[in-house]
Structures are given as structure tokens and as C-alpha cells.
Design a protein around this motif. Structure first.
Motif, PDB file in Angstrom:
ATOM      1  N   ALA A  69      37.511  54.888  39.233  1.00 43.31           N
ATOM      2  CA  ALA A  69      37.580  53.610  38.526  1.00 43.31           C
ATOM      3  C   ALA A  69      39.016  53.287  38.102  1.00 43.31           C
ATOM      4  CB  ALA A  69      36.661  53.632  37.306  1.00 43.31           C
ATOM      5  N   ARG A  70      39.731  54.275  37.610  1.00 45.92           N
ATOM      6  CA  ARG A  70      41.126  54.064  37.199  1.00 45.92           C
ATOM      7  C   ARG A  70      41.982  53.627  38.382  1.00 45.92           C
ATOM      8  NH1 ARG A  70      41.759  59.409  33.299  1.00 45.92           N
ATOM      9  NH2 ARG A  70      40.912  58.455  31.388  1.00 45.92           N
ATOM     10  N   LEU A  71      41.725  54.231  39.537  1.00 52.76           N
ATOM     11  CA  LEU A  71      42.466  53.857  40.734  1.00 52.76           C
ATOM     12  C   LEU A  71      42.190  52.397  41.100  1.00 52.76           C
ATOM     13  CD1 LEU A  71      44.272  54.681  43.126  1.00 52.76           C
ATOM     14  CD2 LEU A  71      42.184  55.404  44.326  1.00 52.76           C
ATOM     15  N   ALA A  72      40.920  52.004  41.013  1.00 54.07           N
ATOM     16  CA  ALA A  72      40.544  50.626  41.350  1.00 54.07           C
ATOM     17  C   ALA A  72      41.108  49.622  40.353  1.00 54.07           C
ATOM     18  CB  ALA A  72      39.029  50.498  41.418  1.00 54.07           C
ATOM     19  N   GLU A  73      41.220  50.018  39.098  1.00 51.54           N
ATOM     20  CA  GLU A  73      41.819  49.127  38.101  1.00 51.54           C
ATOM     21  C   GLU A  73      43.264  48.803  38.479  1.00 51.54           C
ATOM     22  OE1 GLU A  73      40.097  49.603  33.715  1.00 51.54           O
ATOM     23  OE2 GLU A  73      40.593  51.561  34.571  1.00 51.54           O
ATOM     24  N   GLU A  74      43.915  49.742  39.132  1.00 49.94           N
ATOM     25  CA  GLU A  74      45.308  49.544  39.543  1.00 49.94           C
ATOM     26  C   GLU A  74      45.430  48.818  40.885  1.00 49.94           C
ATOM     27  OE1 GLU A  74      47.188  53.334  39.724  1.00 49.94           O
ATOM     28  OE2 GLU A  74      46.842  53.820  37.614  1.00 49.94           O
ATOM     29  N   LYS A  75      44.550  49.174  41.847  1.00 47.00           N
ATOM     30  CA  LYS A  75      44.759  48.736  43.227  1.00 47.00           C
ATOM     31  C   LYS A  75      43.856  47.610  43.715  1.00 47.00           C
ATOM     32  CE  LYS A  75      46.260  51.062  46.413  1.00 47.00           C
ATOM     33  NZ  LYS A  75      46.618  51.856  47.591  1.00 47.00           N
ATOM     34  N   ALA A  76      42.734  47.368  43.083  1.00 51.02           N
ATOM     35  CA  ALA A  76      41.800  46.356  43.589  1.00 51.02           C
ATOM     36  C   ALA A  76      42.466  44.984  43.671  1.00 51.02           C
ATOM     37  CB  ALA A  76      40.569  46.284  42.698  1.00 51.02           C
ATOM     38  N   SER A  77      42.196  44.277  44.754  1.00 52.55           N
ATOM     39  CA  SER A  77      42.788  42.941  44.930  1.00 52.55           C
ATOM     40  C   SER A  77      41.871  41.843  44.415  1.00 52.55           C
ATOM     41  CB  SER A  77      43.087  42.708  46.422  1.00 52.55           C
ATOM     42  OG  SER A  77      41.896  42.794  47.191  1.00 52.55           O
ATOM     43  N   ASP A  78      40.586  42.114  44.363  1.00 59.13           N
ATOM     44  CA  ASP A  78      39.609  41.126  43.887  1.00 59.13           C
ATOM     45  C   ASP A  78      39.376  41.317  42.386  1.00 59.13           C
ATOM     46  OD1 ASP A  78      37.014  39.849  43.241  1.00 59.13           O
ATOM     47  OD2 ASP A  78      36.861  39.554  45.416  1.00 59.13           O
ATOM     48  N   PRO A  79      39.520  40.261  41.591  1.00 53.51           N
ATOM     49  CA  PRO A  79      39.330  40.365  40.133  1.00 53.51           C
ATOM     50  C   PRO A  79      37.945  40.893  39.749  1.00 53.51           C
ATOM     51  CG  PRO A  79      40.344  38.276  40.691  1.00 53.51           C
ATOM     52  CD  PRO A  79      39.927  38.906  41.988  1.00 53.51           C
ATOM     53  N   ARG A  80      36.929  40.569  40.547  1.00 51.73           N
ATOM     54  CA  ARG A  80      35.574  41.041  40.259  1.00 51.73           C
ATOM     55  C   ARG A  80      35.482  42.561  40.403  1.00 51.73           C
ATOM     56  NH1 ARG A  80      32.522  37.487  44.618  1.00 51.73           N
ATOM     57  NH2 ARG A  80      34.415  38.199  45.712  1.00 51.73           N
ATOM     58  N   VAL A  81      36.214  43.090  41.375  1.00 49.62           N
ATOM     59  CA  VAL A  81      36.212  44.540  41.587  1.00 49.62           C
ATOM     60  C   VAL A  81      36.968  45.234  40.453  1.00 49.62           C
ATOM     61  CG1 VAL A  81      36.893  46.414  43.140  1.00 49.62           C
ATOM     62  CG2 VAL A  81      36.025  44.259  44.078  1.00 49.62           C
ATOM     63  N   GLU A  83      37.242  44.134  37.419  1.00 51.48           N
ATOM     64  CA  GLU A  83      36.374  44.046  36.236  1.00 51.48           C
ATOM     65  C   GLU A  83      35.268  45.097  36.292  1.00 51.48           C
ATOM     66  OE1 GLU A  83      33.492  40.741  34.003  1.00 51.48           O
ATOM     67  OE2 GLU A  83      34.765  40.139  35.690  1.00 51.48           O
ATOM     68  N   PHE A  84      34.690  45.256  37.469  1.00 54.50           N
ATOM     69  CA  PHE A  84      33.644  46.264  37.650  1.00 54.50           C
ATOM     70  C   PHE A  84      34.206  47.669  37.435  1.00 54.50           C
ATOM     71  CE2 PHE A  84      31.587  49.234  40.719  1.00 54.50           C
ATOM     72  CZ  PHE A  84      30.391  49.403  40.036  1.00 54.50           C
ATOM     73  N   ALA A  85      35.411  47.913  37.930  1.00 61.36           N
ATOM     74  CA  ALA A  85      36.044  49.228  37.780  1.00 61.36           C
ATOM     75  C   ALA A  85      36.238  49.578  36.306  1.00 61.36           C
ATOM     76  CB  ALA A  85      37.382  49.254  38.513  1.00 61.36           C
ATOM     77  N   THR A  86      36.632  48.573  35.516  1.00 57.51           N
ATOM     78  CA  THR A  86      36.817  48.809  34.083  1.00 57.51           C
ATOM     79  C   THR A  86      35.493  49.171  33.417  1.00 57.51           C
ATOM     80  OG1 THR A  86      38.711  47.301  33.961  1.00 57.51           O
ATOM     81  CG2 THR A  86      37.546  47.755  31.902  1.00 57.51           C
ATOM     82  N   LYS A  87      34.445  48.464  33.778  1.00 52.97           N
ATOM     83  CA  LYS A  87      33.112  48.746  33.233  1.00 52.97           C
ATOM     84  C   LYS A  87      32.659  50.143  33.636  1.00 52.97           C
ATOM     85  CE  LYS A  87      28.286  47.191  33.331  1.00 52.97           C
ATOM     86  NZ  LYS A  87      27.756  48.517  33.769  1.00 52.97           N
TER      87      LYS A  87
END
Length: 227
Positions: A69-81, A83-87
Motif C-alpha cells: 500500500a505504501r508503494l502504491a501511495e507513492e507510485k499509483a498514477s490513478d487518484p482512485r488507486v 486513495e484505495f492504497a491509503t485505505k
């Protein structure tokens, strides 16, 4: 030289035979009550080891989701992803903290619940010889298993880290959906095994509801990415 070896073996055999006879005699002298106490102690120790191993497995699962999840918070390009990573991270941090608190209340030391990735085997306080023996037998190789699980997580993180943009988003969601499905199986296993422990059962049930929700959300987002 051969004779010397033969003599050495003969003496060793005699000593071993004597020791075995002594052990058998000592066993005969052990009362029925002592034997039952030892067997009961071993069963208690094995059960404690099994519980520690299960809690460690669940802790590794939480740590894995937090890292991804921490990795996705940094690298995800889609805001929805993002947001989901943070959750996802917050959910598993909460689950990990609840598990850590429960373990501390039980005086249970589980290395996977520490803030760092420790791969040494978990320890147990002193107790009856049967209890300690049963626990140690059950815990053999647990440190190696934990190390392998941590290595697998690091490998998955490295694979995802190599991806960029939408490719990363899709790979992350696929990974999480699969992980949450596996997590549900681990939680079901625990709910069945420890159904008589109300506090632990409630913890597992709460975590399972969260995991099911995150699995559904990851799959839904994954579908939207494919459109």
C-alpha cells in the motif's frame, strides 16, 4: 588401525547400552501421574507454539499489505488507486496494532509483530519441562519460514516497483485482490481454530470484514481500469 576402531566402537556400544538401560530404569521409576503431567505439559506447549505461529502468519500478512500500500501511495498514477492504497494501509495498520496489543496482553512475543523485520524464532517464557519441550518442538523452523515469507514480500514489492503508470496500477490491484483472498482463508482458519477465545475471535472477525471489503474494492477498481 582397524582393531582400534573396533575396540572404540565396542566401548561406545557398551556405554550407550548402559545409558539406555539407565534411561529405561528412570522411565520406569517415573510415576503414572508424572508421565501424564509431562504429556499434558507438552500438549500445552505445542498449542502455545501453534498459536504463536498463527499470529506470526497473520502479522506477516498485515505487513505485506502495508508495504504494498505504501508503494502504491507513492507510485499509483490513478487518484482512485492512491486513495484505495491509503485505505488499505490504514486498515492493516489498525489490524496490526490490534493484534500487537492482544499479543502483549497474552505475554506473547511474536517477531513479525515488531516494527522491524526480525527473522529469529519467537521465544516463550519459562515453564514446566513438558510445556517448554512441546513449545520448542512446535517452533522448530519457524524463523526460517518467517524469513521466507518476508523475502517473498520483498520480491513482490520489487516487481511492482519496476512498473510505471497504468501498468503499475493494474498490477497492484491484481496483487492486492489475490492477497486479500488468501488473507480471508488465513482468517477463516483462525476463527475455526480459536472459536473459544472470544476476544481473539472478535479481532479476527473484524479483520475478515475489512479484508473482504478491500478484496471487493480492488476487483471493482481493476474492472474499471480495463474499460
Amino acid at each position: 588401525m582397524g582393531k582400534t576402531n573396533w575396540k572404540t566402537r565396542a566401548v561406545t556400544a557398551a556405554v550407550m547400552t548402559g545409558l539406555m538401560g539407565f534411561a529405561a530404569h528412570a522411565q520406569d521409576d517415573m510415576s503414572k501421574q508424572d508421565k501424564q503431567s509431562m504429556e499434558h505439559g507438552k500438549a500445552v506447549g505445542e498449542a502455545a507454539g501453534k498459536r504463536v505461529q498463527y499470529v506470526g502468519k497473520l502479522a506477516v500478512f498485515n505487513n505485506r499489505q502495508i508495504q504494498l500500500a505504501r508503494l502504491a501511495e507513492e507510485k499509483a498514477s490513478d487518484p482512485r488507486v492512491k486513495e484505495f492504497a491509503t485505505k488499505l494501509r490504514e486498515d492493516h495498520e489498525k489490524s496490526q496494532e490490534s493484534l500487537r496489543t492482544w499479543a502483549q496482553n497474552k505475554k506473547m512475543e511474536v517477531s513479525a509483530l515488531s516494527d522491524s523485520n526480525i527473522t529469529s524464532e519467537n521465544q516463550m517464557g519459562t515453564g514446566g519441562s513438558g510445556v517448554q519441550q512441546g513449545y520448542q518442538e512446535k517452533m522448530k523452523g519457524s524463523g526460517e519460514k518467517l524469513g521466507k515469507a518476508i523475502d517473498k514480500t520483498n520480491e513482490e514489492v520489487a516487481k511492482l516497483q519496476a512498473k510505471e503508470g497504468p501498468e503499475f496500477d493494474k498490477a497492484f490491484l491484481t496483487r492486492i485482490a489475490e492477497d486479500q483472498k488468501k488473507g480471508k482463508e488465513v482468517l477463516k482458519e483462525g476463527r475455526k481454530e480459536y472459536k473459544n477465545d472470544a476476544t481473539f475471535l472478535a479481532l479476527l472477525s473484524d479483520t475478515e470484514r475489512v479484508v473482504s471489503g478491500n478484496e471487493t474494492q480492488a476487483k471493482e477498481l481493476e474492472k474499471q481500469m480495463k474499460k
